[in-house]
Write a protein that holds these residues in place. Structure first.
Motif, short mmCIF file in Angstrom:
data_model
loop_
_atom_site.label_atom_id
_atom_site.label_comp_id
_atom_site.label_asym_id
_atom_site.label_seq_id
_atom_site.Cartn_x
_atom_site.Cartn_y
_atom_site.Cartn_z
N HIS A 27 -18.43 -2.14 38.54
CA HIS A 27 -19.10 -3.89 39.42
C HIS A 27 -19.83 -4.61 38.51
CE1 HIS A 27 -18.20 -2.15 43.11
NE2 HIS A 27 -19.95 -0.85 43.12
N ARG A 28 -19.58 -4.28 37.02
CA ARG A 28 -19.55 -5.77 35.35
C ARG A 28 -20.17 -6.43 36.50
NH1 ARG A 28 -21.31 -3.17 31.46
NH2 ARG A 28 -21.27 -3.48 29.43
N THR A 29 -18.32 -7.31 36.23
CA THR A 29 -17.73 -9.13 36.50
C THR A 29 -18.75 -9.28 37.08
OG1 THR A 29 -15.72 -8.33 36.02
CG2 THR A 29 -16.26 -10.35 36.94
N ALA A 30 -19.14 -8.12 38.73
CA ALA A 30 -19.69 -9.47 39.50
C ALA A 30 -21.80 -8.99 39.15
CB ALA A 30 -20.11 -8.18 41.13
N GLU A 32 -22.86 -9.08 36.38
CA GLU A 32 -22.83 -10.82 35.21
C GLU A 32 -22.80 -11.78 35.86
OE1 GLU A 32 -20.07 -9.56 32.16
OE2 GLU A 32 -21.58 -8.22 31.31
N THR A 33 -22.39 -11.94 36.50
CA THR A 33 -22.14 -12.82 37.39
C THR A 33 -22.86 -13.54 37.98
OG1 THR A 33 -19.64 -13.07 37.88
CG2 THR A 33 -20.83 -14.22 39.20
N ASN A 36 -26.14 -13.85 35.53
CA ASN A 36 -26.31 -15.94 35.01
C ASN A 36 -26.26 -16.49 35.84
OD1 ASN A 36 -25.00 -14.45 32.78
ND2 ASN A 36 -22.87 -14.93 33.15
#
Length: 101
Positions: A27-30, A32-33, A36
């Motif tokens: 779930h790296r993208t989630a 990081e999102t 951020n």
């Protein structure tokens, strides 16, 4: 009011769990999102805008104390609390990631 020195161990444990998830790659993208968005909406370090004036802390202060002008000081205190807490959580997460690099 929250004090970093009193809650440091709790925050370290919680941010350690987030760090473990980041490290796992799941779930790296989630993640990081989400991090951020927290930075952009709550934390210090956004284009010379005081963190407590960002949308997140303002809404948190309004949630806690409404919009009554007589409660402005209480709202501002809550806004500063929210900013300090999120800024510290993000710092601890970033610190944990730096250790792995």
């Amino acid at each position: 009011m929250w004090q970093p020195d009193h809650s440091g161990k709790i925050l370290s444990r919680k941010t350690g769990a987030v760090h473990d998830r980041i490290k796992s790659g799941k779930h790296r993208t989630a993640i990081e999102t989400g991090l951020n968005a927290l930075q952009k909406c709550f934390a210090e370090g956004n284009n010379n805008v005081e963190g407590y004036l960002l949308t997140g802390p303002v809404r948190y202060g309004q949630f806690m104390h409404g919009t009554d002008a007589n409660l402005e000081n209480e709202r501002l205190q809550e806004q500063r609390f929210a900013t300090a807490l999120v800024t510290e959580v993000l710092r601890l997460i970033d610190e944990g990631q730096d250790k792995d690099r």
